[in-house]
Design an enzyme around this catalytic site. Sequence first.
Site, PDB file in Angstrom:
ATOM      1  N   GLY A 181       0.915  -1.175  -0.040  1.00  0.00           N
ATOM      2  CA  GLY A 181      -0.090  -0.107   0.003  1.00  0.00           C
ATOM      3  C   GLY A 181       0.784   1.215  -0.007  1.00  0.00           C
ATOM      4  O   GLY A 181       0.445   2.229   0.534  1.00  0.00           O
ATOM      5  N   SER A 182       2.027   1.253  -0.641  1.00  0.00           N
ATOM      6  CA  SER A 182       2.728   2.523  -0.593  1.00  0.00           C
ATOM      7  C   SER A 182       1.885   3.458  -1.578  1.00  0.00           C
ATOM      8  O   SER A 182       2.055   4.842  -1.356  1.00  0.00           O
ATOM      9  CB  SER A 182       4.298   2.411  -0.922  1.00  0.00           C
ATOM     10  N   ASN A 183       1.396   3.093  -2.495  1.00  0.00           N
ATOM     11  CA  ASN A 183       0.452   4.039  -3.314  1.00  0.00           C
ATOM     12  C   ASN A 183      -0.857   4.477  -2.679  1.00  0.00           C
ATOM     13  O   ASN A 183      -0.862   5.697  -2.766  1.00  0.00           O
ATOM     14  CB  ASN A 183       0.102   3.495  -4.626  1.00  0.00           C
TER      15      ASN A 183
ATOM     16  N   LYS B  67      -6.860  -8.619  -8.282  1.00  0.00           N
ATOM     17  CA  LYS B  67      -7.929  -9.331  -8.744  1.00  0.00           C
ATOM     18  C   LYS B  67      -8.631  -8.364  -9.718  1.00  0.00           C
ATOM     19  O   LYS B  67      -8.468  -7.149  -9.910  1.00  0.00           O
ATOM     20  CB  LYS B  67      -8.857  -9.401  -7.612  1.00  0.00           C
ATOM     21  N   LEU B  68      -9.122  -9.201 -10.528  1.00  0.00           N
ATOM     22  CA  LEU B  68     -10.056  -8.716 -11.479  1.00  0.00           C
ATOM     23  C   LEU B  68     -11.395  -8.136 -10.767  1.00  0.00           C
ATOM     24  O   LEU B  68     -12.052  -8.670 -10.194  1.00  0.00           O
ATOM     25  CB  LEU B  68     -10.278  -9.287 -12.711  1.00  0.00           C
TER      26      LEU B  68
ATOM     27  N   ASN C 170      -6.457   2.800 -12.512  1.00  0.00           N
ATOM     28  CA  ASN C 170      -5.518   1.678 -12.040  1.00  0.00           C
ATOM     29  C   ASN C 170      -3.925   2.044 -12.381  1.00  0.00           C
ATOM     30  O   ASN C 170      -3.806   3.074 -13.258  1.00  0.00           O
ATOM     31  CB  ASN C 170      -5.458   0.399 -12.766  1.00  0.00           C
TER      32      ASN C 170
ATOM     33  N   HIS D 182      -0.506   0.924 -13.143  1.00  0.00           N
ATOM     34  CA  HIS D 182       0.767  -0.016 -13.740  1.00  0.00           C
ATOM     35  C   HIS D 182       2.076   0.414 -13.717  1.00  0.00           C
ATOM     36  O   HIS D 182       2.104   1.251 -14.180  1.00  0.00           O
ATOM     37  CB  HIS D 182      -0.006  -0.709 -14.916  1.00  0.00           C
TER      38      HIS D 182
ATOM     39  N   ASP E  71      -5.412  -4.341 -17.326  1.00  0.00           N
ATOM     40  CA  ASP E  71      -4.288  -3.169 -17.997  1.00  0.00           C
ATOM     41  C   ASP E  71      -4.576  -2.753 -19.530  1.00  0.00           C
ATOM     42  O   ASP E  71      -3.885  -2.433 -20.145  1.00  0.00           O
ATOM     43  CB  ASP E  71      -2.878  -3.714 -17.962  1.00  0.00           C
TER      44      ASP E  71
ATOM     45  N   GLU F 209       5.531   6.600  -9.352  1.00  0.00           N
ATOM     46  CA  GLU F 209       4.075   6.366  -9.194  1.00  0.00           C
ATOM     47  C   GLU F 209       3.568   7.226  -7.815  1.00  0.00           C
ATOM     48  O   GLU F 209       2.499   7.564  -8.002  1.00  0.00           O
ATOM     49  CB  GLU F 209       4.038   4.849  -8.776  1.00  0.00           C
TER      50      GLU F 209
HETATM   51  C1  GRF Z   1       2.812  -0.827  -7.820  1.00  0.00           C
HETATM   52  O1  GRF Z   1       3.830  -0.827  -8.493  1.00  0.00           O
HETATM   53  C2  GRF Z   1       1.730  -0.566  -8.699  1.00  0.00           C
HETATM   54  O2  GRF Z   1       2.132  -0.187 -10.039  1.00  0.00           O
HETATM   55  C3  GRF Z   1       1.224  -1.777  -9.087  1.00  0.00           C
HETATM   56  O3  GRF Z   1       1.182  -2.537  -7.737  1.00  0.00           O
HETATM   57  C4  GRF Z   1       2.285  -1.968  -7.030  1.00  0.00           C
HETATM   58  C5  GRF Z   1       1.789  -1.628  -5.686  1.00  0.00           C
HETATM   59  O4  GRF Z   1       2.648  -1.193  -4.674  1.00  0.00           O
HETATM   60  N1  GRF Z   1      -0.244  -2.098  -9.681  1.00  0.00           N
HETATM   61  P1  GRF Z   1       2.149  -0.678  -3.298  1.00  0.00           P
HETATM   62  O5  GRF Z   1       1.331  -1.697  -2.720  1.00  0.00           O
HETATM   63  O6  GRF Z   1       1.193   0.414  -3.540  1.00  0.00           O
HETATM   64  O7  GRF Z   1       3.329  -0.226  -2.669  1.00  0.00           O
END
Ligand code: GRF
Length: 217
Positions: free
Chosen positions: A17-19, A94-95, A110, A112, A153, A182
């Site tokens: 969950g870093s994003n 998951k889809l 999303n 990627h 994707d 990201e």
């Molecule tokens: C990221 O690289 C994102 O692009 C991909 O999954 C990874 C998730 O990383 N879809 P995090 O859990 O947000 O650190």
Amino acid sequence: MSGAAPLVAAVFASGGGSNLQALLDHRAADPPWQVGLLVSDRPGAGALARAQAARVPHRVISTKGRTSDDVAAETLAALAHHGVQVVYLAGYLKLLPAPVVQAFSGRILNIHPALLPAFGGKGMWGMHVHQAVLASGARLSGPTVHLVDEEYDRGRILAQWPVPVLPGDTPESLASRVLAVEHRLYPMTADHLCRAVIQGREPDPLSLPGETFTLVP
Ligand code: GRF
């Protein structure tokens, strides 16, 4: 954002969950959305702990051994309960069931970790993506943010941020260079989508400022 109430966003994450964290931290910029729910399919996902620490409602919706209809019903009920208007997938493996995609058509993003349409699709996740980029000899990689449809994707691309592949890169070193970007690209693109949703129009592709493309690792 002054004026209109921020849209309520749900983030879906299977991993660390870093994003998610970057999206949560973006609160400080007063964006036109706020995270109102975190959904994970994995009870041990680090993303759940991050949501908890940020006092964001969170729940596990397991997909194991369940029909897609069943998962769709639970997901749609949870999204309705929390008044969710936009969805951000952030490392969700998951889809999304078709009824969820249809209910939020044009409002699901999303991220990627490669430049789609290359290096995407089923099986292209985590280090598999970066291994494939290195094996191809590509000189550039970088994240893509796209609208989500019913296949992995494949939806319309809204933003990409090129990142150099450097001599001696390993999948891990490339992953960390892409991930750092990201964390900047995703909140920016979420703002861009929500501004379009609030104005009742389709989002254009996001133009990033020129300096964004400076190829510094
Ligand atoms: C990221 O690289 C994102 O692009 C991909 O999954 C990874 C998730 O990383 N879809 P995090 O859990 O947000 O650190």
